[in-house]
Write a protein that holds these residues in place. Structure first.
Motif, PDB file in Angstrom:
ATOM      1  N   GLN A  68       0.842  -1.185   0.000  1.00 16.80           N
ATOM      2  CA  GLN A  68       0.000   0.000   0.000  1.00 16.80           C
ATOM      3  C   GLN A  68       0.881   1.240   0.000  1.00 16.80           C
ATOM      4  OE1 GLN A  68      -3.121  -0.208  -0.410  1.00 16.80           O
ATOM      5  NE2 GLN A  68      -3.792   1.892  -0.154  1.00 16.80           N
ATOM      6  N   VAL A  69       0.462   2.262  -0.720  1.00 14.98           N
ATOM      7  CA  VAL A  69       1.201   3.519  -0.821  1.00 14.98           C
ATOM      8  C   VAL A  69       0.391   4.623  -0.168  1.00 14.98           C
ATOM      9  CG1 VAL A  69       2.125   5.247  -2.399  1.00 14.98           C
ATOM     10  CG2 VAL A  69       2.342   2.810  -2.948  1.00 14.98           C
ATOM     11  N   GLN A  70       1.065   5.408   0.644  1.00 14.21           N
ATOM     12  CA  GLN A  70       0.421   6.587   1.225  1.00 14.21           C
ATOM     13  C   GLN A  70       1.044   7.837   0.623  1.00 14.21           C
ATOM     14  OE1 GLN A  70       1.709   4.120   3.677  1.00 14.21           O
ATOM     15  NE2 GLN A  70      -0.246   3.146   3.250  1.00 14.21           N
ATOM     16  N   LEU A  71       0.189   8.773   0.247  1.00 15.30           N
ATOM     17  CA  LEU A  71       0.636  10.037  -0.338  1.00 15.30           C
ATOM     18  C   LEU A  71       0.075  11.178   0.500  1.00 15.30           C
ATOM     19  CD1 LEU A  71      -0.131   9.248  -4.090  1.00 15.30           C
ATOM     20  CD2 LEU A  71       2.072   9.070  -2.940  1.00 15.30           C
ATOM     21  N   VAL A  72       0.938  12.104   0.868  1.00 16.62           N
ATOM     22  CA  VAL A  72       0.510  13.236   1.684  1.00 16.62           C
ATOM     23  C   VAL A  72       0.989  14.524   1.023  1.00 16.62           C
ATOM     24  CG1 VAL A  72       0.606  14.350   3.931  1.00 16.62           C
ATOM     25  CG2 VAL A  72       0.603  11.851   3.781  1.00 16.62           C
ATOM     26  N   GLU A  73       0.034  15.337   0.582  1.00 20.39           N
ATOM     27  CA  GLU A  73       0.366  16.622  -0.040  1.00 20.39           C
ATOM     28  C   GLU A  73       0.469  17.710   1.024  1.00 20.39           C
ATOM     29  OE1 GLU A  73      -2.761  14.794  -2.989  1.00 20.39           O
ATOM     30  OE2 GLU A  73      -2.529  15.010  -0.813  1.00 20.39           O
ATOM     31  N   SER A  74       1.274  18.710   0.720  1.00 20.83           N
ATOM     32  CA  SER A  74       1.386  19.885   1.573  1.00 20.83           C
ATOM     33  C   SER A  74       1.799  21.066   0.717  1.00 20.83           C
ATOM     34  CB  SER A  74       2.392  19.651   2.698  1.00 20.83           C
ATOM     35  OG  SER A  74       3.670  19.379   2.171  1.00 20.83           O
ATOM     36  N   GLY A  75       1.681  22.268   1.296  1.00 24.51           N
ATOM     37  CA  GLY A  75       2.150  23.458   0.600  1.00 24.51           C
ATOM     38  C   GLY A  75       1.068  24.323  -0.002  1.00 24.51           C
ATOM     39  N   GLY A  76      -0.176  23.888   0.081  1.00 28.32           N
ATOM     40  CA  GLY A  76      -1.245  24.718  -0.446  1.00 28.32           C
ATOM     41  C   GLY A  76      -1.483  25.940   0.416  1.00 28.32           C
ATOM     42  N   GLY A  77      -2.329  26.831  -0.079  1.00 26.49           N
ATOM     43  CA  GLY A  77      -2.639  28.034   0.678  1.00 26.49           C
ATOM     44  C   GLY A  77      -3.270  29.097  -0.185  1.00 26.49           C
ATOM     45  N   LEU A  78      -3.280  30.314   0.351  1.00 32.19           N
ATOM     46  CA  LEU A  78      -3.856  31.463  -0.326  1.00 32.19           C
ATOM     47  C   LEU A  78      -2.736  32.342  -0.854  1.00 32.19           C
ATOM     48  CD1 LEU A  78      -6.265  33.338  -1.012  1.00 32.19           C
ATOM     49  CD2 LEU A  78      -6.020  34.293   1.298  1.00 32.19           C
TER      50      LEU A  78
ATOM     51  N   TYR B  53      -3.617   5.763 -12.612  1.00 32.53           N
ATOM     52  CA  TYR B  53      -2.978   5.961 -11.313  1.00 32.53           C
ATOM     53  C   TYR B  53      -3.657   5.102 -10.254  1.00 32.53           C
ATOM     54  CZ  TYR B  53      -0.329   9.700 -13.398  1.00 32.53           C
ATOM     55  OH  TYR B  53       0.531  10.402 -14.205  1.00 32.53           O
ATOM     56  N   ASN B  54      -2.832   4.515  -9.412  1.00 30.76           N
ATOM     57  CA  ASN B  54      -3.322   3.530  -8.451  1.00 30.76           C
ATOM     58  C   ASN B  54      -3.526   4.099  -7.046  1.00 30.76           C
ATOM     59  OD1 ASN B  54      -0.960   2.014 -10.292  1.00 30.76           O
ATOM     60  ND2 ASN B  54      -2.969   1.036 -10.281  1.00 30.76           N
ATOM     61  N   TYR B  55      -2.814   5.160  -6.716  1.00 33.55           N
ATOM     62  CA  TYR B  55      -2.864   5.713  -5.371  1.00 33.55           C
ATOM     63  C   TYR B  55      -3.023   7.225  -5.454  1.00 33.55           C
ATOM     64  CZ  TYR B  55      -0.709   1.153  -4.666  1.00 33.55           C
ATOM     65  OH  TYR B  55      -0.431  -0.185  -4.697  1.00 33.55           O
ATOM     66  N   TRP B  56      -3.789   7.760  -4.499  1.00 30.62           N
ATOM     67  CA  TRP B  56      -4.086   9.191  -4.489  1.00 30.62           C
ATOM     68  C   TRP B  56      -3.889   9.767  -3.093  1.00 30.62           C
ATOM     69  CZ3 TRP B  56      -5.666  11.966  -8.816  1.00 30.62           C
ATOM     70  CH2 TRP B  56      -5.886  11.209  -9.972  1.00 30.62           C
ATOM     71  N   GLY B  57      -3.443  11.019  -3.070  1.00 29.21           N
ATOM     72  CA  GLY B  57      -3.381  11.739  -1.813  1.00 29.21           C
ATOM     73  C   GLY B  57      -4.726  12.347  -1.470  1.00 29.21           C
ATOM     74  N   GLN B  58      -4.772  13.032  -0.345  1.00 24.83           N
ATOM     75  CA  GLN B  58      -6.026  13.593   0.148  1.00 24.83           C
ATOM     76  C   GLN B  58      -6.320  14.967  -0.462  1.00 24.83           C
ATOM     77  OE1 GLN B  58      -3.210  13.852   1.736  1.00 24.83           O
ATOM     78  NE2 GLN B  58      -3.138  15.993   2.400  1.00 24.83           N
ATOM     79  N   GLY B  59      -5.316  15.566  -1.072  1.00 24.13           N
ATOM     80  CA  GLY B  59      -5.498  16.876  -1.707  1.00 24.13           C
ATOM     81  C   GLY B  59      -5.115  18.030  -0.806  1.00 24.13           C
ATOM     82  N   THR B  60      -4.715  19.116  -1.443  1.00 22.86           N
ATOM     83  CA  THR B  60      -4.394  20.346  -0.728  1.00 22.86           C
ATOM     84  C   THR B  60      -5.007  21.515  -1.487  1.00 22.86           C
ATOM     85  OG1 THR B  60      -2.599  21.652   0.267  1.00 22.86           O
ATOM     86  CG2 THR B  60      -2.145  20.667  -1.882  1.00 22.86           C
TER      87      THR B  60
ATOM     88  N   LEU C  60       3.611  29.254  -5.432  1.00 26.69           N
ATOM     89  CA  LEU C  60       3.501  28.265  -4.365  1.00 26.69           C
ATOM     90  C   LEU C  60       4.248  27.017  -4.812  1.00 26.69           C
ATOM     91  CD1 LEU C  60      -0.257  28.287  -3.224  1.00 26.69           C
ATOM     92  CD2 LEU C  60       1.715  28.988  -1.848  1.00 26.69           C
ATOM     93  N   ARG C  61       4.745  26.265  -3.836  1.00 26.76           N
ATOM     94  CA  ARG C  61       5.336  24.964  -4.138  1.00 26.76           C
ATOM     95  C   ARG C  61       4.612  23.901  -3.338  1.00 26.76           C
ATOM     96  NH1 ARG C  61      11.392  22.365  -3.454  1.00 26.76           N
ATOM     97  NH2 ARG C  61      10.782  22.293  -1.248  1.00 26.76           N
ATOM     98  N   LEU C  62       4.035  22.962  -4.054  1.00 27.83           N
ATOM     99  CA  LEU C  62       3.386  21.823  -3.423  1.00 27.83           C
ATOM    100  C   LEU C  62       4.377  20.675  -3.295  1.00 27.83           C
ATOM    101  CD1 LEU C  62      -0.060  21.759  -5.275  1.00 27.83           C
ATOM    102  CD2 LEU C  62       0.641  23.125  -3.295  1.00 27.83           C
ATOM    103  N   SER C  63       4.238  19.936  -2.219  1.00 28.30           N
ATOM    104  CA  SER C  63       5.044  18.738  -2.009  1.00 28.30           C
ATOM    105  C   SER C  63       4.117  17.544  -1.822  1.00 28.30           C
ATOM    106  CB  SER C  63       5.930  18.878  -0.764  1.00 28.30           C
ATOM    107  OG  SER C  63       6.812  19.956  -0.890  1.00 28.30           O
ATOM    108  N   CYS C  64       4.601  16.398  -2.215  1.00 31.95           N
ATOM    109  CA  CYS C  64       3.846  15.158  -2.019  1.00 31.95           C
ATOM    110  C   CYS C  64       4.835  14.107  -1.531  1.00 31.95           C
ATOM    111  CB  CYS C  64       3.191  14.722  -3.317  1.00 31.95           C
ATOM    112  SG  CYS C  64       2.365  13.123  -3.231  1.00 31.95           S
ATOM    113  N   ALA C  65       4.678  13.716  -0.281  1.00 36.35           N
ATOM    114  CA  ALA C  65       5.555  12.714   0.317  1.00 36.35           C
ATOM    115  C   ALA C  65       4.912  11.346   0.184  1.00 36.35           C
ATOM    116  CB  ALA C  65       5.796  13.041   1.780  1.00 36.35           C
ATOM    117  N   ALA C  66       5.699  10.385  -0.289  1.00 32.56           N
ATOM    118  CA  ALA C  66       5.187   9.041  -0.531  1.00 32.56           C
ATOM    119  C   ALA C  66       5.860   8.039   0.384  1.00 32.56           C
ATOM    120  CB  ALA C  66       5.420   8.658  -1.985  1.00 32.56           C
ATOM    121  N   SER C  67       5.128   7.016   0.725  1.00 28.84           N
ATOM    122  CA  SER C  67       5.693   5.930   1.520  1.00 28.84           C
ATOM    123  C   SER C  67       5.050   4.622   1.097  1.00 28.84           C
ATOM    124  CB  SER C  67       5.452   6.168   3.010  1.00 28.84           C
ATOM    125  OG  SER C  67       4.077   6.192   3.296  1.00 28.84           O
TER     126      SER C  67
END
Length: 124
Positions: free
Chosen positions: A1-11, A111-118, A18-25
Motif C-alpha cells: 500500500q502507498v500513502q501520499l501526503v500533499e502539503s504546501g497549499g494556501g492562499l 494511477y493507483n494511489y491518491w493523496g487527500q489533496g491540498t 507556491l510549491r506543493l510537495s507530495c511525500a510518498a511511503s
C-alpha cells in the motif's frame, strides 16, 4: 500500500508562487510515475502534470505549461509542483497520484494511489 501526503497549499495573490510537495511511503518510489491533478469547485478533476520514475520525463497540461514545473527527489520519496505566475483560474484542490508503472500518463484511471489533496486559492 502507498500513502501520499500533499502539503504546501494556501492562499496567494495572482502572479504569486507556491510549491506543493507530495511525500510518498510504502513502496519503491523511484519505480513509480507520479502525477498532479486538480479539481476546481463544481468542476471535474483534470490533469496538471506528470513525471516519470527517474524524473527525466515530464509532461504538462497546456493551461499550466511554462508556469508550473514538477520535479522529484527519489532520495526523499517526494515529488514537487512549483507553481509560478498563478492565476485565479488555478484555484482548486490539488492532488498527487502514483502509479505502479515507471512511465508517465495523463489518464487518471492509470494511477493507483491518491493523496487527500491540498487547497490552492489564488485571489485576484
Amino acid at each position: 500500500q502507498v500513502q501520499l501526503v500533499e502539503s504546501g497549499g494556501g492562499l496567494v495573490q495572482a502572479g504569486g508562487s507556491l510549491r506543493l510537495s507530495c511525500a510518498a511511503s510504502g513502496r519503491t518510489f523511484s519505480s513509480s510515475a507520479m502525477g498532479w491533478f486538480r479539481q476546481g469547485l463544481g468542476k471535474e478533476r483534470e490533469f496538471v502534470a506528470t513525471i516519470s520514475g527517474s524524473g527525466r520525463t515530464t509532461y504538462y497540461a497546456d493551461s499550466v505549461k511554462g508556469r508550473f514545473t514538477t520535479s522529484r527527489d527519489n532520495a526523499k520519496n517526494t515529488v514537487y509542483l512549483q507553481m509560478n505566475r498563478l492565476k485565479p483560474e488555478d484555484t482548486a484542490v490539488y492532488y498527487c497520484a502514483a502509479r505502479r508503472e515507471f512511465f508517465t500518463t495523463t489518464l487518471q484511471s492509470d494511477y493507483n494511489y491518491w493523496g487527500q489533496g491540498t487547497q490552492v486559492t489564488v485571489s485576484s
